[in-house]
Design an enzyme around this catalytic site. Structure first.
Site, short mmCIF file in Angstrom:
data_model
loop_
_atom_site.label_atom_id
_atom_site.label_comp_id
_atom_site.label_asym_id
_atom_site.label_seq_id
_atom_site.Cartn_x
_atom_site.Cartn_y
_atom_site.Cartn_z
N GLY A 11 0.98 -1.41 0.17
CA GLY A 11 0.45 -0.57 -0.05
C GLY A 11 0.69 1.45 0.40
O GLY A 11 2.09 1.02 0.19
N GLN A 12 0.29 2.60 0.17
CA GLN A 12 0.56 3.52 -0.69
C GLN A 12 1.82 3.66 1.39
O GLN A 12 2.87 4.13 0.87
CB GLN A 12 -0.32 4.68 0.34
CG GLN A 12 0.32 6.07 0.23
CD GLN A 12 -0.49 7.79 0.07
OE1 GLN A 12 -1.73 7.88 1.28
NE2 GLN A 12 -0.08 8.72 -0.47
N ILE A 54 -5.49 -10.57 6.39
CA ILE A 54 -5.69 -10.65 7.60
C ILE A 54 -7.02 -11.88 8.34
O ILE A 54 -7.20 -12.16 9.96
CB ILE A 54 -6.08 -8.95 7.79
CG1 ILE A 54 -4.89 -8.64 8.57
CG2 ILE A 54 -6.56 -7.84 7.90
CD1 ILE A 54 -3.70 -8.59 9.30
N TYR A 143 -15.16 3.82 7.76
CA TYR A 143 -13.80 3.69 7.72
C TYR A 143 -13.88 4.16 9.70
O TYR A 143 -12.81 3.86 10.24
CB TYR A 143 -13.26 4.42 6.69
CG TYR A 143 -11.80 4.55 7.10
CD1 TYR A 143 -11.03 4.25 7.08
CD2 TYR A 143 -11.30 6.11 6.83
CE1 TYR A 143 -9.82 4.25 7.25
CE2 TYR A 143 -9.80 6.31 7.55
CZ TYR A 143 -8.87 5.60 7.06
OH TYR A 143 -7.75 5.86 7.32
N LYS A 147 -11.99 2.89 13.44
CA LYS A 147 -10.31 3.52 13.53
C LYS A 147 -10.93 4.00 14.41
O LYS A 147 -9.75 3.58 16.00
CB LYS A 147 -10.37 4.41 12.96
CG LYS A 147 -9.76 4.35 10.89
CD LYS A 147 -8.11 3.35 11.46
CE LYS A 147 -7.73 2.96 9.82
NZ LYS A 147 -6.74 2.15 10.16
N ILE A 173 -2.09 11.68 3.00
CA ILE A 173 -1.03 11.54 3.14
C ILE A 173 -0.43 11.89 1.36
O ILE A 173 -0.95 10.72 1.01
CB ILE A 173 -0.55 10.09 4.12
CG1 ILE A 173 -0.80 9.81 5.41
CG2 ILE A 173 1.38 9.63 3.57
CD1 ILE A 173 -0.03 10.82 6.43
N1 SER Z 1 -6.07 9.67 3.39
C1 SER Z 1 -7.26 8.53 4.39
C2 SER Z 1 -8.37 8.60 3.28
O1 SER Z 1 -8.83 9.35 2.71
C3 SER Z 1 -8.09 9.21 5.91
O2 SER Z 1 -7.18 8.36 7.27
O3 SER Z 1 -9.78 7.41 3.69
#
Ligand code: SER
Length: 317
Positions: A11-12, A54, A143, A147, A173
């Site tokens: 991944g990134q 996973i 999401y 988290k 990021i």
């Molecule tokens: N970069 C992520 C997203 O956009 C944020 O944690 O889902």
């Protein structure tokens, strides 16, 4: 020393984290694990690589034993935009997968588990400017819900069982090596690719959308620095705010125009706008600064210059 495992290694963030950890601890001490996407030749040749699901706890356990794992960087996750399209999948990977990791941590007495969290833990009720570390966590995305759950479970496993779980709330990021997959902040990466390739970009959030962001070298440094700090220094564990800069989509486009004057950007918000609108504009990351010396290096102009310098030859090749 026991070995290091990185899931989500293709991944990134995972791909660059593996590179840095291999530089630091040696190629064969860092085991890269992906799900389905093939790794680059560079990653496969440099050190051990394996595919692992996973959700397959048994396979994961065999892996921990086979490679004598002590530290686990759990980077695999379904991001916010894909998570809204496939909420059940996000729940399985991000919650059931994480539960497997924690239980394996207990069973095999892992030394340390690092699980990134996200700005997605916040929601519309959270103060949006200079968001404190301790504040309202009422996310509206699957999401975000996964988290928050991950943060709470990690803290619980530390308090209840003494398992050393650490995490940080990453902002958007930005990087040039591996594309992000399925996040709301992906426009801040795509814009550079399109600016270089086609001199124009259609952005999926409004021009005035402001979000906290970070350049990849700072992100990898943050993750490794948090992992390396002695446990006795930490008051928080799984839930550190971290940020490097905040800018609007328009300001990002302007910073690119400074270097590529012909670049133009249009704005056509889609379903990701509502997600972006539920997240903070800027974060207070003083807990990370105080407890483990967090200090970013890149701001917007410095990042844009570096992104364009590094991406241009890559995209022309
Ligand atoms: N970069 C992520 C997203 O956009 C944020 O944690 O889902």
């Amino acid at each position: 020393m026991k070995n290091i495992l990185v899931t989500g290694a293709v991944g990134q963030i995972g791909s660059e984290l593996v590179e840095k950890l291999r530089e630091k601890y040696g190629n064969n001490s860092v085991i890269a694990a992906g799900h389905k996407t093939q790794p680059t030749e560079g990653m496969r040749k440099a050190g051990p690589f394996e595919f692992v699901n996973i959700l397959d706890k048994e396979a994961l356990e065999k892996f921990i034993v086979k490679y004598n794992i002590g530290t686990f960087y759990h980077m695999s996750s379904i991001l916010s935009a894909v998570g809204e399209q496939k909420p059940q999948l996000a729940f399985q990977v991000n919650i059931l997968g994480l539960y497997n990791v924690l239980e394996i941590g207990l069973k095999y007495k892992l030394e340390k588990i690092i699980i990134p969290s996200s700005i997605a833990v916040f929601g519309p009720e959270t103060p949006r400017d200079n968001t404190p570390n301790e504040t309202i966590l009422l996310p509206t995305t699957m999401y975000g819900i996964t988290k928050v759950t991950g943060e709470l479970l990690g803290n619980y496993y530390f308090r209840r069982f003494g398992l050393d779980v650490r995490g940080l709330r990453l902002p958007g990021i930005i990087s040039y090596k591996t594309l992000p997959g399925g996040g709301t902040t992906d426009y801040a990466v795509e814009i550079y690719y399109e600016a270089i390739k086609h001199k124009k970009y259609t952005c999926f959030v409004r021009e005035n959308t402001v979000l906290p962001m970070m350049y990849m070298p700072d992100c990898v440094k943050a993750i490794i620095d948090l992992a390396d700090v002695p446990l006795s220094k930490l008051k928080h564990h799984t839930d550190f705010n971290v940020t490097a800069m905040s800018f609007s989509a328009g300001e990002l486009a302007d910073s690119i125009k400074e270097i590529i004057p012909e670049f133009t950007c249009e704005y056509k918000p889609d379903f990701r706008q509502a997600i972006a609108d539920s997240w903070p504009k800027s974060l207070d990351d003083s807990a990370a600064r105080e407890e483990w010396g967090w200090k970013p290096e890149y701001d917007l102009p410095k990042m844009t210059k570096d992104m364009i310098e590094k991406l241009s030859p890559k995209l022309k090749a």
